[in-house]
Write an enzyme that holds these catalytic residues in place. Structure first.
Site, mmCIF file in Angstrom:
data_model
loop_
_atom_site.group_PDB
_atom_site.id
_atom_site.type_symbol
_atom_site.label_atom_id
_atom_site.label_comp_id
_atom_site.label_asym_id
_atom_site.label_seq_id
_atom_site.Cartn_x
_atom_site.Cartn_y
_atom_site.Cartn_z
ATOM 1 N N SER A 185 33.930 32.822 37.341
ATOM 2 C CA SER A 185 33.660 31.793 37.794
ATOM 3 C C SER A 185 34.115 30.648 38.579
ATOM 4 O O SER A 185 33.925 29.865 38.655
ATOM 5 C CB SER A 185 34.196 30.619 35.684
ATOM 6 O OG SER A 185 35.539 31.249 36.291
ATOM 7 N N ASN A 186 35.542 31.697 38.788
ATOM 8 C CA ASN A 186 35.691 30.841 40.321
ATOM 9 C C ASN A 186 34.911 30.555 41.980
ATOM 10 O O ASN A 186 34.235 29.787 42.375
ATOM 11 C CB ASN A 186 37.186 31.179 40.393
ATOM 12 C CG ASN A 186 38.301 30.831 39.595
ATOM 13 O OD1 ASN A 186 39.079 30.001 39.692
ATOM 14 N ND2 ASN A 186 38.688 31.611 38.487
ATOM 15 N N ASP B 100 50.917 38.667 45.034
ATOM 16 C CA ASP B 100 51.493 37.942 44.518
ATOM 17 C C ASP B 100 52.528 36.921 45.216
ATOM 18 O O ASP B 100 52.989 36.390 44.744
ATOM 19 C CB ASP B 100 51.272 37.329 43.268
ATOM 20 C CG ASP B 100 49.568 37.974 42.777
ATOM 21 O OD1 ASP B 100 48.610 37.986 43.392
ATOM 22 O OD2 ASP B 100 49.620 39.052 41.496
ATOM 23 N N HIS C 116 45.608 32.846 41.435
ATOM 24 C CA HIS C 116 46.472 33.708 40.417
ATOM 25 C C HIS C 116 46.404 32.898 39.270
ATOM 26 O O HIS C 116 47.002 31.516 39.701
ATOM 27 C CB HIS C 116 47.902 33.729 41.208
ATOM 28 C CG HIS C 116 48.521 34.694 39.747
ATOM 29 N ND1 HIS C 116 47.887 36.495 39.517
ATOM 30 C CD2 HIS C 116 49.976 34.703 39.445
ATOM 31 C CE1 HIS C 116 48.859 36.494 38.787
ATOM 32 N NE2 HIS C 116 49.926 35.640 38.728
ATOM 33 N N ASN D 106 44.286 33.476 47.782
ATOM 34 C CA ASN D 106 43.854 34.202 46.325
ATOM 35 C C ASN D 106 44.320 33.528 45.382
ATOM 36 O O ASN D 106 45.037 32.171 45.465
ATOM 37 C CB ASN D 106 44.783 35.020 46.170
ATOM 38 C CG ASN D 106 44.912 36.215 45.048
ATOM 39 O OD1 ASN D 106 43.574 36.355 44.341
ATOM 40 N ND2 ASN D 106 46.207 36.285 44.667
ATOM 41 N N GLY E 213 52.760 41.808 49.964
ATOM 42 C CA GLY E 213 52.981 41.813 48.438
ATOM 43 C C GLY E 213 52.356 41.493 47.059
ATOM 44 O O GLY E 213 50.715 41.173 47.494
ATOM 45 N N GLU F 235 42.278 26.053 36.853
ATOM 46 C CA GLU F 235 41.957 27.392 38.450
ATOM 47 C C GLU F 235 40.623 26.634 38.855
ATOM 48 O O GLU F 235 40.227 27.032 40.344
ATOM 49 C CB GLU F 235 41.520 28.418 38.004
ATOM 50 C CG GLU F 235 42.767 29.265 37.528
ATOM 51 C CD GLU F 235 42.336 30.497 37.353
ATOM 52 O OE1 GLU F 235 41.708 31.626 37.750
ATOM 53 O OE2 GLU F 235 42.672 31.465 35.723
HETATM 54 C C1 GRF Z 1 40.733 33.786 37.074
HETATM 55 O O1 GRF Z 1 41.078 34.032 35.778
HETATM 56 C C2 GRF Z 1 41.351 34.322 38.275
HETATM 57 O O2 GRF Z 1 42.530 33.985 38.352
HETATM 58 C C3 GRF Z 1 42.169 35.692 37.692
HETATM 59 O O3 GRF Z 1 41.240 36.410 37.092
HETATM 60 C C4 GRF Z 1 40.437 35.634 36.240
HETATM 61 C C5 GRF Z 1 38.976 35.737 37.104
HETATM 62 O O4 GRF Z 1 37.584 34.895 36.128
HETATM 63 N N1 GRF Z 1 41.808 36.607 39.084
HETATM 64 P P1 GRF Z 1 36.170 34.572 37.252
HETATM 65 O O5 GRF Z 1 36.074 35.965 37.100
HETATM 66 O O6 GRF Z 1 36.575 33.813 38.264
HETATM 67 O O7 GRF Z 1 35.591 33.785 35.961
#
Ligand code: GRF
Length: 200
Positions: free
Chosen positions: A14-15, A144, A108, A106, A142, A173
């Site tokens: 989704s991101n 995150d 998070h 990244n 490290g 996000e």
């Molecule tokens: C998100 O919550 C991201 O922050 C985490 O994993 C999830 C991935 O979601 N690292 P998507 O695959 O982008 O829907």
């Protein structure tokens, strides 16, 4: 010149979709050269293909060790300007991070430095914080811990469970990642020690 990125994903994507959408609507001046998943069945790869993007599986299980897997990642990335981890669930080696020094970003799902690592949303919910959120940061050696670009905050309620809190965070996000990438794409980020200066 428009920067080229490679996006690493492991799951539903989704991101990734948020990035694709914001490029399409003209907000984000970036070109996605390739979308790479360590999980061949990831829905994110399907999303990439549906948008006409190059989608490559670099299956971790097909490689004997992390070094050869990362060689595979580097080959798939080619000559991109930066790497985006958008729900990529593997820890990258110091060598890989050094190779892309300050060029990996990244997302998070927690307000770092609280709740790094896996299940940031669950950690926040279990802890009972009254706010939660997400962090977009440059990746360092490290887990995150790298310099923070953007954070977005959401309320956390007594009635929340991991899923309701995660859904509220995820919405942010999808705003935070394109926003941070736009700043990076337009050369508006300078890393000074641990801090990221935002400006023209
Ligand atoms: C998100 O919550 C991201 O922050 C985490 O994993 C999830 C991935 O979601 N690292 P998507 O695959 O982008 O829907």
């Amino acid at each position: 010149m428009t920067k080229k990125i490679g996006i690493l994903v492991s799951g539903r994507g989704s991101n990734l979709q948020a990035i694709i959408d914001r490029i399409k609507d003209g907000y984000l001046p970036l070109e996605i050269s390739v979308v790479i998943s360590d999980m061949p069945g990831a829905f994110a790869l399907e999303r990439a293909r549906q948008s006409g993007l190059k989608a490559v599986a670099v299956d971790r299980k097909a490689y004997a060790n992390r070094a050869s897997f990362e060689t595979g990642l580097n080959e798939a990335l080619g000559d991109v300007d930066g790497v985006v981890l958008a729900g990529f669930m593997r820890i990258l080696s110091g060598e890989f991070i050094e190779r892309w020094h300050h060029r990996i970003i990244n997302i998070h799902p927690a307000l770092l430095p609280s709740f790094p690592g896996m299940h940031g949303q669950r950690q926040a919910n279990d802890y009972g914080t009254k706010v939660a959120g997400c962090t977009v940061h440059f990746v360092d050696a490290g887990t995150d811990t790298g310099p923070i670009i953007i954070q977005k905050v959401v309320p956390a309620y007594f009635e929340d469970d991991e899923d309701t809190l995660a859904a509220r965070i995820l919405e942010q996000e999808h705003a935070a990642l394109p926003e941070a990438l736009k700043l990076w794409a337009e050369d508006k980020l300078t890393i000074i020690g641990r801090k990221v200066k935002i400006g023209g």
